[in-house]
Design an enzyme around this catalytic site. Structure first.
Site, PDB file in Angstrom:
ATOM      1  N   CYS A 114      18.185  71.101  45.877  1.00  0.00           N
ATOM      2  CA  CYS A 114      19.211  71.363  44.875  1.00  0.00           C
ATOM      3  C   CYS A 114      20.494  70.558  45.103  1.00  0.00           C
ATOM      4  CB  CYS A 114      19.531  72.855  44.829  1.00  0.00           C
ATOM      5  SG  CYS A 114      18.109  73.886  44.414  1.00  0.00           S
ATOM      6  N   HIS A 251      26.290  73.563  41.074  1.00  0.00           N
ATOM      7  CA  HIS A 251      24.843  73.717  40.946  1.00  0.00           C
ATOM      8  C   HIS A 251      24.577  75.037  40.242  1.00  0.00           C
ATOM      9  CE1 HIS A 251      20.677  74.168  41.672  1.00  0.00           C
ATOM     10  NE2 HIS A 251      20.797  75.022  42.685  1.00  0.00           N
ATOM     11  N   ASN A 281      17.705  77.527  37.019  1.00  0.00           N
ATOM     12  CA  ASN A 281      17.963  76.630  38.149  1.00  0.00           C
ATOM     13  C   ASN A 281      17.055  75.416  38.023  1.00  0.00           C
ATOM     14  OD1 ASN A 281      18.191  75.333  40.607  1.00  0.00           O
ATOM     15  ND2 ASN A 281      18.090  77.198  41.837  1.00  0.00           N
TER      16      ASN A 281
END
Length: 324
Positions: A114, A251, A281
């Protein structure tokens, strides 16, 4: 005169299939309310059968190039941040290069889960500042739907597929924080936390792609502290403070992490780009996706100061300060 890596263009791509929370109610002991309350996610996109990470990446790349008013052969290098490549090798970046019809330059992938786009931005900045490239196309692209355990309600409802891209171009500044472009970055990792977020497969271990495994509560506790700390460090390196921030572009993992980090930094949620409700996500794609949406919605404008920060498996985390 100081060389800066300046944003020239931005774009994104999302697969056509939209998956609302209600779809998971058919096969899991979960609900739309449970997912929204714990993550802030309302829907996400899943890639179609046969649609690969490089397909998503090239569509985002084309959008960014169009936004920049450039052609593929105007680009010197392509960096793709991904943990879900089409193949073990070659890199997704070389596949994007071929699909764009780009006949010059070079491409490579960065894998920091990520945090991958933050790592890719930092590498692109280094290439430009050192004179090894004039224009770099940076892409975050993921098909995390391919590594989900569909029986694990704690993880499979959180992730989505997508891609975002930026074009960075060499520019000049006065060497102050008023310059446009990347002003500072901060990268970190700590392999002791591997068990908090990993995939239980790989080429040299199982010979399979494996499935994503996560210790959500433990990761949450690490995330807020590490994200606020790396943002502070990057701001200090740039000679800036919280008061100088126009936008945090985090993020997009979980709304509670986003809220917690903003509170710790003392920044109003009015100054945070939030897309997690629509995309879930998307790992390395989430920050460029959010940047592109922020521009499309008229929020992010030239001259704005952005702080982008992310944390992912490794654990790996970091932040970039840039003036749009």
């Amino acid at each position: 005169m100081t060389i800066r890596a300046v944003v020239k263009g931005v774009g994104h791509y999302l697969p056509e299939r939209v998956v609302p929370n209600s779809e998971f109610e058919k096969s899991l002991d979960t609900s739309d309310e449970w997912i929204r309350t714990r993550s802030g996610i309302e829907r996400r996109h899943f890639a179609a059968e046969g649609e690969t990470t490089s397909d998503l990446a090239v569509n985002a790349a084309r959008a960014a190039l169009k936004n920049a008013g450039l052609q593929p052969d105007d680009i010197d290098a392509i960096i793709v941040a991904t943990s879900t490549p089409d193949l073990t090798f070659p890199s997704v970046a070389t596949m994007v290069q071929e699909k764009l019809g780009m006949t010059r330059g070079y491409g490579f992938d960065v894998q920091a889960v990520c945090a991958g786009f933050i790592y890719a931005l930092t590498n692109a900045n280094a290439l430009i500042v050192s004179g090894q490239a004039n224009r770099v196309l940076i892409i975050g692209a993921e098909t995390f739907s391919r590594i989900m355990d569909w029986t694990d309600r704690a993880t499979c409802v959180l992730f989505g597929d997508g891609a975002g891209a930026l074009v960075l171009e060499a520019g000049t500044g006065d060497g102050t924080s008023d310059d446009r472009g990347i002003l500072s970055s901060d990268l970190n990792s700590d392999g002791r936390y591997r068990e908090m977020l990993y995939v239980d497969g790989g080429v040299s271990s199982t010979g399979t792609a494996g499935k994503l495994r996560m210790q959500g509560n433990a990761l949450f506790r690490q995330a807020v502290e590490k994200l606020s700390s790396t943002a502070d460090t990057a701001l200090t390196k740039a000679g800036l403070s919280h008061d100088d921030i126009d936008w945090i572009v985090p993020h997009q993992a979980n709304i509670r992490i986003i809220l917690g980090t903003a509170k710790k930094l003392g920044v109003s949620m009015d100054n945070v780009i939030v897309t997690v409700q629509d995309h879930g996500n998307t790992s390395a794609a989430s920050i460029p996706l959010a940047m592109s949406v922020g521009v499309d919605e008229g929020k992010i404008k030239q001259g704005d100061l952005l702080v982008a920060e992310a944390i992912g498996g490794g654990l790996a985390w970091g932040a970039v300060v840039l003036r749009w």
